[in-house]
Design a protein around this motif. Structure first.
Motif, short mmCIF file in Angstrom:
data_model
loop_
_atom_site.label_atom_id
_atom_site.label_comp_id
_atom_site.label_asym_id
_atom_site.label_seq_id
_atom_site.Cartn_x
_atom_site.Cartn_y
_atom_site.Cartn_z
N ARG A 205 -16.42 2.64 2.57
CA ARG A 205 -17.58 1.96 2.44
C ARG A 205 -17.38 0.91 3.66
NH1 ARG A 205 -19.47 -2.63 0.00
NH2 ARG A 205 -18.09 -2.60 -1.65
N LEU A 206 -16.30 0.13 3.65
CA LEU A 206 -16.27 -0.79 4.81
C LEU A 206 -15.54 -0.39 6.20
CD1 LEU A 206 -15.01 -3.36 2.22
CD2 LEU A 206 -17.10 -3.33 3.08
N GLY A 207 -15.11 0.77 6.13
CA GLY A 207 -14.17 1.30 7.23
C GLY A 207 -12.92 0.59 7.51
N MET A 208 -12.51 0.09 6.50
CA MET A 208 -11.17 -0.84 6.05
C MET A 208 -10.08 0.17 6.51
SD MET A 208 -10.20 -3.11 3.05
CE MET A 208 -10.03 -1.93 1.64
N ALA A 209 -8.95 -0.55 7.17
CA ALA A 209 -7.82 0.12 7.55
C ALA A 209 -6.68 -0.16 6.28
CB ALA A 209 -7.17 -0.04 8.78
N MET A 210 -5.57 0.64 5.87
CA MET A 210 -4.74 -0.10 5.09
C MET A 210 -3.21 0.34 5.53
SD MET A 210 -6.00 0.53 1.09
CE MET A 210 -6.75 2.16 0.92
N ILE A 211 -2.48 -0.63 5.19
CA ILE A 211 -1.10 -0.35 5.35
C ILE A 211 -0.73 -0.64 3.77
CG2 ILE A 211 1.42 -1.32 5.98
CD1 ILE A 211 -0.02 -2.57 8.39
N PHE A 212 -0.04 0.71 3.30
CA PHE A 212 0.04 0.70 1.67
C PHE A 212 1.82 0.83 1.56
CE2 PHE A 212 -0.41 1.91 -2.47
CZ PHE A 212 -1.67 1.64 -3.02
N ILE A 213 2.19 -0.11 1.12
CA ILE A 213 3.62 -0.32 0.98
C ILE A 213 3.98 0.34 -0.62
CG2 ILE A 213 5.73 -1.74 0.82
CD1 ILE A 213 4.26 -3.51 2.77
N THR A 214 4.90 1.25 -0.87
CA THR A 214 5.19 1.68 -2.29
C THR A 214 6.39 2.40 -2.17
OG1 THR A 214 4.09 3.09 -4.09
CG2 THR A 214 3.72 3.77 -1.97
N HIS A 215 6.86 2.67 -3.56
CA HIS A 215 7.90 3.29 -3.61
C HIS A 215 7.55 4.71 -4.39
CE1 HIS A 215 8.31 0.69 -7.30
NE2 HIS A 215 8.39 2.00 -7.99
N ASP A 216 6.17 4.63 -4.88
CA ASP A 216 5.93 5.82 -5.51
C ASP A 216 5.32 6.95 -4.64
OD1 ASP A 216 4.17 7.66 -7.11
OD2 ASP A 216 3.83 5.92 -8.75
N LEU A 217 6.04 7.89 -4.42
CA LEU A 217 5.57 9.04 -3.77
C LEU A 217 4.31 9.97 -4.07
CD1 LEU A 217 9.34 10.19 -2.91
CD2 LEU A 217 7.70 9.01 -1.48
N GLY A 218 3.78 9.75 -5.24
CA GLY A 218 2.76 10.34 -6.01
C GLY A 218 1.40 9.60 -5.31
N ILE A 219 1.71 8.22 -5.21
CA ILE A 219 0.41 7.57 -4.55
C ILE A 219 0.39 7.58 -3.14
CG2 ILE A 219 0.10 5.16 -3.95
CD1 ILE A 219 1.03 4.17 -6.65
N VAL A 220 1.45 7.91 -2.42
CA VAL A 220 1.48 8.14 -0.88
C VAL A 220 0.92 9.33 -0.75
CG1 VAL A 220 3.01 8.80 0.91
CG2 VAL A 220 3.91 6.75 -0.57
N ARG A 221 1.17 10.52 -1.49
CA ARG A 221 0.28 11.49 -1.26
C ARG A 221 -0.98 11.60 -1.48
NH1 ARG A 221 3.32 16.51 -4.31
NH2 ARG A 221 4.33 16.97 -2.38
N ARG A 222 -1.49 10.78 -2.56
CA ARG A 222 -2.80 10.51 -2.74
C ARG A 222 -3.65 9.74 -1.88
NH1 ARG A 222 -5.10 8.78 -8.71
NH2 ARG A 222 -7.00 8.10 -8.09
N MET A 223 -2.81 8.80 -1.25
CA MET A 223 -3.58 7.70 -0.37
C MET A 223 -3.45 7.62 0.90
SD MET A 223 -5.26 5.71 -2.64
CE MET A 223 -5.54 4.12 -1.89
N ALA A 224 -2.35 8.13 1.62
CA ALA A 224 -1.98 8.04 2.84
C ALA A 224 -2.20 9.08 3.97
CB ALA A 224 -0.66 7.51 2.97
N ASP A 225 -2.87 8.69 5.15
CA ASP A 225 -2.85 9.79 6.31
C ASP A 225 -1.67 9.82 6.81
OD1 ASP A 225 -6.05 9.64 5.71
OD2 ASP A 225 -5.91 7.51 6.62
N ARG A 226 -0.83 8.96 7.09
CA ARG A 226 0.30 8.92 7.64
C ARG A 226 1.36 8.14 7.10
NH1 ARG A 226 1.03 6.95 12.57
NH2 ARG A 226 -0.54 5.62 12.51
N VAL A 227 2.62 8.43 7.08
CA VAL A 227 3.88 7.87 6.50
C VAL A 227 4.63 7.51 7.54
CG1 VAL A 227 5.57 8.18 4.51
CG2 VAL A 227 3.21 9.55 4.62
N CYS A 228 5.54 6.28 7.44
CA CYS A 228 6.75 6.06 7.88
C CYS A 228 7.74 5.75 6.84
CB CYS A 228 6.52 4.76 8.79
SG CYS A 228 5.43 4.80 10.24
#
Length: 534
Positions: A205-228
């Motif tokens: 809705r807001l066109g907001m960007a996110m940097i998502f820091i996590t150790h849960d790879l299930g969340i990474v797969r669900r949320m992220a476009d790219r991974v470092c």
């Protein structure tokens, strides 16, 4: 990639320790486009949180420094910006959600005041307008009856609700970029699913960007476009989420992806196994007092008529959301809080025993708490922490004998016994949890309650702790009650599961059966949220 909203270029972060300088982040570079989600993943100590805190210059300066690098937000270098420019960006252009809300929320201010302050500073809203916006935000992050929470202080709401308040504060000014540092680690699986869905909806809705820091790879797969992927302060691999999960290149990434817990539940205990603990019709009701004379007008039924049996050598999993009563049940079982009903431990009725009469049973009934930060004294060495129980329960033991038991306990949990002269802050989260387990084991108990012992740990460390606990159980014939909202960990640990909701047991049975064919709608909801990787 379009023009980046944020570009981190060759960032280095150093901390001064005494006379020397330690590099925590070494030459990290990445960019985030408007509306994109970038995940930073890695184990504790990999430098991901330090990198994120550097973006808004929130590190403990001057102990921390940036020998080189730039952080460009809309072309402006935040590392070179003055305080006035940073204040314009913090909370308004870039917001941050922290992992531990109790350290981020002011304990002396109400929920309304803390969220209103952000709106007042950055948006200039008056009191009435701010209140309406606060109510909208609290409702958006899933807090029921938000008008009843406005006057509450942080300690008066649950951990999950505190995290939602933090998210509401971060989103108050609809930032361009949200940095989320482990924002769902301490949340129930259903709440976690709601928060992740909420963040994705707000992002769209807001066109907001996110940097998502996590150790849960299930969340990474669900949320992220790219991974470092970060290790030892460096990015060792980067790519699109799909490509990285399908074909990881670096050995460390492969190790992270292989650190998944087993999907096969251990067998349930035999019906003829010895009963270690039997709980019958247990009630823990907290009175609600109101008025000038503090009359009791009702009760919070934290545990309401629960009956459960734990057999020798088994692991009984207790699952449910925050407020379901699972931790209260564990504390009542150990007679650490007042309750009504029967508690029979190894054939002995405990309920009518006073604190002095309970002391002989304490060595056989131990507990490992969720937060090793809070349960280990910062003023005692690890050796003294582990030996403390021996001083109470085995007074005839010599100093040398105590030290030998401490060395054995540390060795059992996979820690170097030479570290026993160090203090808790000198250890990682996973090591501190091992110390907490060693403290419980040193007394050679028969029965151990484990209250969320892996919730704050990295995926690979979670797997290590689960393997450790299983090995200790096999060697010593231990009986566990494993309390958790992480159903993947429960499936890997427990032979039987009890599902709690609103202080009552809604379903129980062998783990394999519950996971394959849950009969209660609440269990079905829990499992759907927990095992959905998006």
């Amino acid at each position: 990639m379009t023009t980046p909203l944020l570009a981190v270029e060759d960032l280095e972060v150093a901390f001064r320790v005494g006379e020397r300088s330690v590099a925590a982040v070494k030459g990290v570079s990445f960019a985030v486009a408007p509306g994109e989600t970038l995940a930073l993943v890695g184990e504790s100590g990999s430098g991901k949180s330090v990198t994120a805190l550097s973006v808004l210059r929130l590190l403990p300066y001057p102990a921390a420094s940036h020998p080189r690098g730039r952080v460009l937000y809309k072309g402006e270098d935040l590392l070179a910006a003055d305080e006035k420019a940073l204040r314009r960006v913090r909370g308004n252009g870039i917001s941050m959600i922290f992992q531990e809300p109790m350290t981020s929320l002011n304990p002396l201010h109400t929920i309304e005041k803390q969220i209103s302050e952000v709106l007042s500073i950055h948006r200039g809203l008056g009191r009435a307008a701010a209140r309406r916006r606060v109510l909208d935000l609290l409702e958006a992050v899933g807090i029921d009856a938000p008008e009843t929470r406005l006057g509450a202080f942080p300690h008066q709401i649950s951990g999950g609700q505190r995290q939602r308040v933090m998210i509401a504060m971060a989103l108050a000014c609809e930032p361009d970029l949200l940095i989320a540092d482990e924002p769902t680690t301490a949340l129930d699986v259903t709440v976690q699913a709601q928060i992740l869905t909420l963040l994705k909806e707000l992002q769209a809705r807001l066109g907001m960007a996110m940097i998502f820091i996590t150790h849960d790879l299930g969340i990474v797969r669900r949320m992220a476009d790219r991974v470092c992927v970060m290790q030892n302060g460096e990015i060792v691999e980067r790519g699109t989420t799909e490509a990285l999960f399908a074909a990881p290149q670096h050995a460390y990434t492969k190790q992270l992806l292989s650190s998944q817990l087993s999907d096969a539940a251990p067998p349930a205990a035999r019906d003829d196994a010895e009963t270690v603990m039997a709980i019958d019709d247990l009630k823990v009701w907290f009175p609600i007092k109101r008025g000038l004379f503090k009359r009791v007008v009702g009760h919070i039924k934290a545990v309401d008529g629960v009956s459960v049996t734990v057999r020798a050598g088994e692991t009984l999993g207790i699952v449910g959301e925050s407020g379901s009563g699972k931790t209260t049940l564990g504390l009542a079982a150990l007679r650490l809080i007042a309750s009504e009903g029967r508690i029979v431990f190894l054939g002995e009725e405990l309920q009518r025993k006073g604190s002095r009469a309970m002391r002989p049973y304490r060595a056989d009934m131990q507990v490992v708490f969720q937060d090793p930060y809070g349960s280990l004294s910062p003023r005692m060495t690890v050796g003294d922490i582990i030996a403390e129980g021996l001083r109470v329960h085995d007074k005839g033991l010599s100093d040398r004998g105590r030290d030998e038991r401490v060395v054995t306990a540390l060795t059992e949990v996979g820690l170097d016994p030479e570290t026993r002269h160090r203090y808790p802050h000198e250890f990682s989260g996973g090591q501190r949890q091992r110390i907490a387990i060693a403290r419980a084991l040193v007394l050679e108990p028969k029965f151990l309650i484990l209250d969320e012992p892996t919730s704050a740990l990295d995926m690979s460390v979670q797997a290590q702790i689960v393997d450790l606990l299983r090995g200790l159980q096999a060697r010593h014939g231990l009986t566990y009650v494993f309390i958790s909202h992480n159903l993947r960990v429960v499936r890997a640990m427990a032979g039987r599961v009890v599902v709690m909701q609103g202080g009552k047991i809604v379903e129980q049975g062998p783990t394999a059966e519950i996971f394959e064919k849950p009969s209660h709608p609440y269990t079905q909801t829990l499992l759907a949220a927990a095992l959905d990787d998006g």
